[in-house]
Design a protein around this motif. Structure first.
Motif, short mmCIF file in Angstrom:
data_model
loop_
_atom_site.label_atom_id
_atom_site.label_comp_id
_atom_site.label_asym_id
_atom_site.label_seq_id
_atom_site.Cartn_x
_atom_site.Cartn_y
_atom_site.Cartn_z
N GLU A 162 0.83 -1.22 0.00
CA GLU A 162 0.00 0.00 0.00
C GLU A 162 0.86 1.27 0.00
O GLU A 162 0.77 2.11 0.90
CB GLU A 162 -0.93 0.01 1.23
N THR A 164 0.77 4.07 -1.47
CA THR A 164 0.15 5.41 -1.55
C THR A 164 -1.09 5.52 -0.66
O THR A 164 -1.80 6.52 -0.74
CB THR A 164 -0.25 5.73 -3.00
N ALA A 165 -1.34 4.53 0.19
CA ALA A 165 -2.62 4.46 0.92
C ALA A 165 -2.92 5.69 1.77
O ALA A 165 -4.06 6.13 1.84
CB ALA A 165 -2.65 3.21 1.79
N ASP A 168 -2.00 11.95 -0.19
CA ASP A 168 -2.95 12.61 -1.08
C ASP A 168 -2.20 13.60 -1.98
O ASP A 168 -1.05 13.94 -1.73
CB ASP A 168 -4.06 13.32 -0.30
N ARG A 172 1.21 11.78 -3.27
CA ARG A 172 0.86 10.53 -3.96
C ARG A 172 1.51 10.50 -5.33
O ARG A 172 2.09 9.49 -5.74
CB ARG A 172 -0.67 10.48 -4.09
N CYS A 193 -2.14 -2.99 -3.49
CA CYS A 193 -2.80 -1.69 -3.41
C CYS A 193 -4.21 -1.71 -4.00
O CYS A 193 -4.63 -2.67 -4.64
CB CYS A 193 -1.98 -0.63 -4.14
N ASP A 195 -4.99 1.50 -5.36
CA ASP A 195 -4.84 2.81 -6.01
C ASP A 195 -5.00 2.68 -7.53
O ASP A 195 -4.19 2.06 -8.20
CB ASP A 195 -3.46 3.37 -5.67
N ARG A 196 -6.06 3.29 -8.05
CA ARG A 196 -6.35 3.16 -9.49
C ARG A 196 -5.23 3.70 -10.37
O ARG A 196 -4.99 3.21 -11.46
CB ARG A 196 -7.67 3.88 -9.83
N ASP A 197 -4.54 4.74 -9.90
CA ASP A 197 -3.46 5.32 -10.71
C ASP A 197 -2.26 4.39 -10.78
O ASP A 197 -1.57 4.32 -11.80
CB ASP A 197 -3.04 6.69 -10.15
#
Length: 223
Positions: A162, A164-165, A168, A172, A193, A195-197
């Motif tokens: 994770e 980038t959890a 922001d 990120r 993760c 995270d869509r990105d």
């Protein structure tokens, strides 16, 4: 693609519950992966097994074309695989000392340590934090220090839990931007993760855990 790590019949039981039952796991050299799945699906457990922090049963295992056993965890994997926790632990010295730690433990000469640390600080965009005390860093800054600390060890496989959890905005984006450069330097990267990105990064292969088994999705060729 050259295989870095292949594991057949990976089994993990927790009490009497079968948590993981993965027939085949194949990690290619210099390739990025995202590991997805619902909370409690076993993502972190799989990462910990790959990092040697948790035991598991397995059939045939090959790392760097060498047959190995997962238990006891082989030295060749311990030296070549680096795990970065979602909340990286920092020593209360300085940022530069934290990045140097792994190299110092390995007995690398001081002048080479200094050179590698300086290069990693530049790479991670944290030159202004060189002498900072880690306790005062933001979440994004700590994550970049942890990535720099991992990078100086030139890992063949980097495990990011994770990454980038808790970040922001700009923090990120700064962490996401570092991932392709690690792959470009020859490391394989597995990121657990949501995270869509990160999932949408070009060239990333998606691995999904569902009901303890592993599904392999298409590689993203572009955004």
């Amino acid at each position: 693609m050259t295989a870095l790590l292949t594991i057949h019949n990976l089994q993990k039981k927790f009490h009497q519950r079968q948590l993981l039952n993965i027939k085949n796991l194949a990690i290619a050299a210099a390739q990025a992966y995202v590991l997805t799945g619902a909370n409690g699906s076993g993502k972190s457990t799989l990462m910990r097994i790959l990092a040697g922090l948790e035991s598991a049963d397995a059939g045939e295992v090959k790392f760097n074309n060498e047959a190995v056993n997962l238990s006891p965890y082989p030295r060749t994997m311990r030296d070549a695989i680096v795990y970065v926790h979602q909340h990286p632990v920092m020593f209360s010295t300085s940022v530069a000392d934290n990045i140097a730690y792994g190299l110092t433990v390995r007995g690398v000469a001081k002048n080479i340590v200094a050179e590698k640390v300086e290069e990693a600080i530049e790479w991670a965009g944290i030159v202004h934090l060189r002498k900072s005390i880690p306790a005062f860093l933001s979440g994004g800054e700590k994550q970049r220090v942890a990535l720099a600390r991992a990078r100086v060890l030139s890992p063949k496989l980097l495990l990011l839990d994770e990454p980038t959890a808790n970040l922001d905005g700009a923090a990120r984006e700064q962490v996401i931007a570092l991932i392709p450069t690690l792959v470009g330097e020859g490391s394989s990267v597995i990121m657990a993760c949501h995270d869509r990105d990160l999932i949408a990064l070009p060239g990333v292969q998606r691995l999904k855990i569902r009901d303890g088994t592993l599904e392999v999705k298409e590689i993203n060729l572009h955004h």
